[in-house]
Motif scaffolding. Sequence first.
Motif, PDB file in Angstrom:
ATOM      1  N   ASN A 268       0.786  -1.233   0.171  1.00 56.59           N
ATOM      2  CA  ASN A 268       0.025  -0.058   0.092  1.00 56.59           C
ATOM      3  C   ASN A 268       0.745   1.298   0.223  1.00 56.59           C
ATOM      4  OD1 ASN A 268      -2.511   1.534   0.047  1.00 56.59           O
ATOM      5  ND2 ASN A 268      -1.942   1.693   2.277  1.00 56.59           N
TER       6      ASN A 268
ATOM      7  N   TYR B 200      -7.256  -3.530   0.575  1.00 57.59           N
ATOM      8  CA  TYR B 200      -6.393  -2.898   1.591  1.00 57.59           C
ATOM      9  C   TYR B 200      -7.104  -2.623   3.024  1.00 57.59           C
ATOM     10  CZ  TYR B 200      -2.162  -3.202  -0.781  1.00 57.59           C
ATOM     11  OH  TYR B 200      -1.058  -3.825  -1.555  1.00 57.59           O
ATOM     12  N   THR B 201      -8.471  -2.118   2.492  1.00 58.43           N
ATOM     13  CA  THR B 201      -9.350  -1.869   3.951  1.00 58.43           C
ATOM     14  C   THR B 201      -9.653  -3.196   4.471  1.00 58.43           C
ATOM     15  OG1 THR B 201     -10.396   0.066   2.889  1.00 58.43           O
ATOM     16  CG2 THR B 201     -11.477  -1.327   4.589  1.00 58.43           C
TER      17      THR B 201
ATOM     18  N   ASP C 241      -8.805  -0.365  -3.219  1.00 61.65           N
ATOM     19  CA  ASP C 241      -9.104   0.210  -1.753  1.00 61.65           C
ATOM     20  C   ASP C 241      -9.761  -0.776  -0.887  1.00 61.65           C
ATOM     21  OD1 ASP C 241      -7.762   2.507  -2.878  1.00 61.65           O
ATOM     22  OD2 ASP C 241      -9.772   3.618  -3.070  1.00 61.65           O
TER      23      ASP C 241
END
Length: 311
Positions: free
Chosen positions: A110, A273-274, A270
Amino acid sequence: MALLCPAPGQGRGLLHAVRLIGFSRPGLSVRCASTGASTQALSLFNEPQLEHFHSHGFLKASGDFLTADERQNVIRWTAEMKDWPEQKGKWMKYFEKSPQDERVLCRVENFLPYHDGARDLVRGKITRAISELMGEEAILYKEKINFKLPGAKGFPPHQDAPAYITFGMDYHVTCMIAAEPATLENGCLELVPWKRDQGVLPHPEGSLPADRVSEWNRNNTWVQLTCEAGDVFFFSSLVPHRSQDNRSAERSRSIYYLTFNPLRDGDRRDGYYTDKRLQFPPDADKVPGVDYSQGAAIYNLSTPIPSRESG
């Protein structure tokens, strides 16, 4: 098939639009919004290279795929990101234990939102290359740099596909960029040629079956991807691969792995990675007392990173 590029005043021009779209194969064109004119996109690969990728599941790019400046940038950026401090909620630094039981850096993930140079390279030339290999528009799914420091552990034989099941996708392609030389001594990547239609194998206990691996060992099936800093490879998420321990006393082996999915499957980066930060966070984000073992079963497949409950 034609792809739409911005009209004058709405972007940086046709060529830049082609690079950002990341889609160029012989027979495909890019159409300009203002004039309707089409231009043939230049291919990054020739037909034998495309055939090799589709029949083997991997490809080494030509030596001039990255310019001399881009090669030097990759080396410099890696050193910069290696020195970034651990920081909650931002880039994700994961660690492993050395043979001396020391905490050593294993990978950074990230990082693109925090590094303009790397982001521009990935969203430009690398996206274009992956799209050409896929035969359709691609979009970044995840990115990491693996730092295999002296004494660091290797990765057992596995396919990446089982670790990418969160959003129901079944195919990804990864671009590997060496930031340091990869040798037999420091644990270069090793893989088995594998067509897409050969599919996913079982992964008992998180790695490929021992009998299948033994067969590949006996038949000398593994291809060892030794390389110099700046060399580039591509491989699909279905290709079985592994790496050995870094047995070098001094030489580390830092490599970028930039993984893409077809754009038709959506922009999932997104969300990935969340979910990963929630289920298997880096030490900087861990909540004391929380059990992350279920998340580790997905996000820590075949890695030397400890799957402990908390930091």
